[in-house]
Design an enzyme around this catalytic site. Structure first.
Site, PDB file in Angstrom:
ATOM      1  N   HIS A 260     106.253 -49.861 -16.011  1.00  0.00           N
ATOM      2  CA  HIS A 260     107.529 -49.252 -15.641  1.00  0.00           C
ATOM      3  C   HIS A 260     107.899 -49.559 -14.188  1.00  0.00           C
ATOM      4  CE1 HIS A 260     110.703 -46.269 -16.101  1.00  0.00           C
ATOM      5  NE2 HIS A 260     110.226 -45.534 -15.113  1.00  0.00           N
ATOM      6  N   PHE A 261     106.972 -49.314 -13.269  1.00  0.00           N
ATOM      7  CA  PHE A 261     107.221 -49.546 -11.847  1.00  0.00           C
ATOM      8  C   PHE A 261     106.833 -50.980 -11.489  1.00  0.00           C
ATOM      9  CE2 PHE A 261     107.172 -44.903 -11.833  1.00  0.00           C
ATOM     10  CZ  PHE A 261     108.222 -44.623 -10.969  1.00  0.00           C
TER      11      PHE A 261
END
Length: 280
Positions: A260-261
């Site tokens: 996600h990051f």
């Protein structure tokens, strides 16, 4: 290297904290973060782009160092950030949108299509195709906003849940600095922050309802768009990145082997892609 400066703006009574770097006359790139982070998530990206662009990374209302509303909605956040750009005097800009930053930025783009020079979407979703099964408990709250369903979402605000968002889908967890999730957890622990975040989880259904509007904007205006996506994201699937090409055939899609990051592991690759894409 051009240094980062830190400022706060009064936006109609709302404090908006922001990071800024790069020459004032350079092309502007507005960086919009997501849950549960702040403009701090761009700490590695900004120095890589500051020679070519004027970068502005606000903390969204309710996040980071910005003011915390009593109750939060995405409409309100988008209105504040829209006015923020006017208050600090940036008229035309490219958008870098991530997670919650996407429905914020896309609302602004629909309202002011003439102001948007390009869009970089990093795990910033605008299609039902991109929503994974991880949204099931959140959808339950949309359908029945009962106290029990609201309480069930508190697990997403726990420190280990934040850490998991950073590490899930990353091949080497040791490559992830604890600074990001530790700072996020500090901000999540402030009085009242939990209720704001639960409100936003409930209001995310308004973003899904606006997906057709966002897609109409893409089709009508054909903005220059780069989707650079952590393909192992547990919330936003790669199909959400590929879907942009349905409405913007010239969109560029790049899938990265991370979570996600994505900036935590692939900031240099993303910076290189942005420079090539924007011609910086």
């Amino acid at each position: 290297m051009i240094g980062i400066k830190y400022h706060s703006a009064d936006v109609d009574g709302v404090k908006v904290f922001y990071r800024q770097a790069g020459a004032a006359d350079a092309p502007v790139l507005l960086l919009l973060h997501g849950f549960p982070s702040s403009g701090h998530m761009f700490r590695d990206l900004i120095p890589l782009l500051a020679e070519q662009f004027h970068l502005v990374a606000p903390d969204l209302p309710g996040f980071g160092q910005s003011g915390m509303p009593v109750r939060a909605t995405f409409d309100h956040i988008a209105d504040v950030i829209d006015r923020f750009t006017e208050v600090i005097g940036i008229r035309c800009f490219a958008l870098y949108v991530f997670d919650y930053g996407a429905p914020t930025g896309f609302r602004i783009a629909v309202k002011h299509p003439d102001r948007i020079t390009a869009i970089i979407s990093q795990n910033g979703n605008a299609y039902a195709d991109g929503l994974s099964d991880a949204w099931t408990p959140i959808r339950a709250y949309w359908q029945d906003p009962s106290p029990a369903n609201r309480a069930a979402l508190r697990a997403l605000l726990e420190p280990e849940a934040t850490r998991w968002q950073y590490s899930h889908g990353v091949s080497d967890a040791a490559a992830i600095s604890p600074d990001g999730w530790s700072l996020d957890n500090f901000y999540l622990g402030r009085p009242g922050a939990d209720e704001v975040q639960l409100d936003l989880l409930g209001d995310y259904k308004s973003n899904v309802a606006l997906y057709p509007s966002f897609q109409n904007y893409f089709r009508a205006h054909q903005p220059k768009l780069l989707a650079v996506w952590g393909k192992n994201d547990p919330f936003f699937l790669p199909a959400g990145a590929e879907a942009f090409k349905r409405d913007i055939p010239a969109a560029v899609v790049r899938l990265l082997d991370t979570g996600h990051f994505a900036l935590e592991t692939h900031a240099p690759e993303i910076a290189t892609a942005i420079r090539a894409f924007l011609g910086g």
